[in-house]
Design a protein around this motif. Structure first.
Motif, mmCIF file in Angstrom:
data_model
loop_
_atom_site.group_PDB
_atom_site.id
_atom_site.type_symbol
_atom_site.label_atom_id
_atom_site.label_comp_id
_atom_site.label_asym_id
_atom_site.label_seq_id
_atom_site.Cartn_x
_atom_site.Cartn_y
_atom_site.Cartn_z
ATOM 1 N N LEU A 1 4.957 -1.210 -5.270
ATOM 2 C CA LEU A 1 4.665 -2.365 -5.861
ATOM 3 C C LEU A 1 4.435 -2.286 -7.603
ATOM 4 C CD1 LEU A 1 2.221 -4.770 -7.201
ATOM 5 C CD2 LEU A 1 4.130 -5.444 -5.809
ATOM 6 N N ILE A 2 5.471 -2.804 -8.207
ATOM 7 C CA ILE A 2 5.495 -2.568 -9.674
ATOM 8 C C ILE A 2 5.156 -3.837 -10.304
ATOM 9 C CG2 ILE A 2 7.109 -2.242 -11.573
ATOM 10 C CD1 ILE A 2 8.786 -0.248 -9.536
ATOM 11 N N LEU A 3 4.364 -3.887 -11.314
ATOM 12 C CA LEU A 3 4.088 -5.170 -12.077
ATOM 13 C C LEU A 3 4.829 -4.718 -13.515
ATOM 14 C CD1 LEU A 3 0.691 -5.936 -11.216
ATOM 15 C CD2 LEU A 3 2.658 -6.933 -10.377
ATOM 16 N N LEU A 4 5.778 -5.931 -14.161
ATOM 17 C CA LEU A 4 6.060 -5.742 -15.562
ATOM 18 C C LEU A 4 4.802 -6.669 -16.114
ATOM 19 C CD1 LEU A 4 9.749 -6.282 -15.309
ATOM 20 C CD2 LEU A 4 8.441 -4.244 -14.974
ATOM 21 N N LYS A 5 3.876 -6.050 -16.714
ATOM 22 C CA LYS A 5 2.847 -6.780 -17.315
ATOM 23 C C LYS A 5 3.135 -7.679 -18.296
ATOM 24 C CE LYS A 5 -0.492 -2.821 -16.222
ATOM 25 N NZ LYS A 5 -1.476 -1.953 -16.904
ATOM 26 N N ALA B 1 5.832 8.109 -6.396
ATOM 27 C CA ALA B 1 5.481 8.874 -7.184
ATOM 28 C C ALA B 1 6.558 8.940 -8.278
ATOM 29 C CB ALA B 1 5.698 10.512 -6.708
ATOM 30 N N GLY B 2 7.887 8.718 -8.035
ATOM 31 C CA GLY B 2 9.154 8.491 -9.027
ATOM 32 C C GLY B 2 8.946 7.516 -9.915
ATOM 33 N N PHE B 3 8.330 6.319 -9.474
ATOM 34 C CA PHE B 3 8.178 5.348 -10.584
ATOM 35 C C PHE B 3 6.941 5.399 -11.460
ATOM 36 C CE2 PHE B 3 6.502 1.453 -12.418
ATOM 37 C CZ PHE B 3 7.490 1.059 -13.346
ATOM 38 N N ARG B 4 5.889 6.113 -10.822
ATOM 39 C CA ARG B 4 4.852 6.602 -11.827
ATOM 40 C C ARG B 4 5.333 7.592 -12.968
ATOM 41 N NH1 ARG B 4 -0.511 4.456 -11.145
ATOM 42 N NH2 ARG B 4 -1.471 6.695 -11.554
ATOM 43 N N ASP C 1 -0.208 3.729 -6.679
ATOM 44 C CA ASP C 1 -0.391 5.174 -6.608
ATOM 45 C C ASP C 1 -0.511 6.039 -5.524
ATOM 46 O OD1 ASP C 1 -2.772 4.248 -5.860
ATOM 47 O OD2 ASP C 1 -4.044 4.750 -7.332
ATOM 48 N N SER C 2 -0.053 5.376 -4.316
ATOM 49 C CA SER C 2 -0.218 6.060 -3.082
ATOM 50 C C SER C 2 0.397 4.966 -1.914
ATOM 51 C CB SER C 2 -1.528 6.218 -2.651
ATOM 52 O OG SER C 2 -2.189 4.975 -2.574
ATOM 53 N N VAL C 3 0.816 5.588 -0.607
ATOM 54 C CA VAL C 3 1.422 4.831 0.302
ATOM 55 C C VAL C 3 0.186 3.757 0.662
ATOM 56 C CG1 VAL C 3 2.158 4.726 2.605
ATOM 57 C CG2 VAL C 3 2.823 6.598 1.128
ATOM 58 N N GLU C 4 -0.991 4.201 0.761
ATOM 59 C CA GLU C 4 -1.902 3.208 0.919
ATOM 60 C C GLU C 4 -1.972 1.988 0.172
ATOM 61 O OE1 GLU C 4 -2.589 6.590 0.811
ATOM 62 O OE2 GLU C 4 -2.045 6.766 3.136
ATOM 63 N N SER C 5 -2.075 2.369 -1.184
ATOM 64 C CA SER C 5 -2.207 1.358 -2.409
ATOM 65 C C SER C 5 -0.881 0.511 -2.301
ATOM 66 C CB SER C 5 -2.028 2.145 -3.603
ATOM 67 O OG SER C 5 -3.367 2.754 -3.890
ATOM 68 N N ALA C 6 0.360 1.168 -2.066
ATOM 69 C CA ALA C 6 1.564 0.365 -2.043
ATOM 70 C C ALA C 6 1.623 -0.785 -0.937
ATOM 71 C CB ALA C 6 2.740 1.181 -1.840
ATOM 72 N N THR C 7 0.912 -0.256 0.165
ATOM 73 C CA THR C 7 0.808 -1.390 1.613
ATOM 74 C C THR C 7 -0.169 -2.393 0.946
ATOM 75 O OG1 THR C 7 1.289 0.466 2.789
ATOM 76 C CG2 THR C 7 0.542 -1.358 3.722
ATOM 77 N N ARG C 8 -0.922 -2.009 0.509
ATOM 78 C CA ARG C 8 -2.185 -2.995 0.192
ATOM 79 C C ARG C 8 -1.791 -3.979 -0.936
ATOM 80 N NH1 ARG C 8 -6.506 -4.030 -2.909
ATOM 81 N NH2 ARG C 8 -5.894 -2.489 -4.777
#
Ligand code: GDP
Ligand code: MG
Length: 140
Positions: free
Chosen positions: A6-10, A83-86, A123-130
């Motif tokens: 999940l990416i946000l353009l702030k 990780a790649g987008f981070r 920042d992680s698979v868990e964060s992305a899912t959430r």
């Protein structure tokens, strides 16, 4: 493994007209865009998204900044995209973010109560899912 983030353009990215530049870097890297939506985030969405930061000194300013104008929520997909987008985004602090990164090239520090650094990335698979469940319930 192919994964999603999940990416946000702030709001500062939208206000400064950097949507295209940031999405160009994402696409040029070879990641896919699964969903993309511009909206003004409501308080409940931001409270859920930033629950881990509740109680920190920058939490109030962070939620205010993120609700201050339209942002663009994106679900991106690809091998190692979390990780790649981070890595594309660079360090949280724009002064420390490496040249070549989105924050390193395009963001700087301001005399403001919160760091304005153009983008968010899970920042992680868990964060992305959430986070995908928060911003795009139909994809959760
Ligand atoms: P990120 O994952 O790199 O976005 O960083 P964090 O999850 O740690 O923090 C979320 C957001 O809060 C950051 O992107 C900044 O906009 C802001 N922030 C984080 N740490 C600080 C801090 O120490 N001071 C201030 N003023 N803002 C911060
Ligand atoms: Mg974070």
């Amino acid at each position: 493994m192919t994964e999603r983030t999940l990416i946000l353009l702030k709001p500062d990215a939208v206000e400064r007209g950097l949507r295209g530049e940031i999405l160009r870097r994402l696409e040029a890297k070879g990641y896919g865009i699964v969903a993309l939506d511009q909206r003004v985030a409501d308080a409940d969405t931001l409270a859920a998204h930033y629950a881990e930061h509740e109680g920190k000194p920058f939490y109030g300013p962070l939620v205010q900044y993120m609700g201050s104008g339209p942002l663009v929520a994106v679900v991106a997909e690809g091998e190692g995209v979390i990780a790649g987008f981070r890595s594309l985004a660079g360090a949280t602090n724009p002064t420390e973010a490496a040249p070549g990164s989105i924050r390193g090239d395009l963001a700087r520090e301001w005399d403001a109560p919160v760091i304005q650094n153009l983008v968010h990335g899970s920042d992680s698979v868990e964060s992305a899912t959430r986070e995908i469940g928060i911003w795009f319930p139909s994809l959760g």
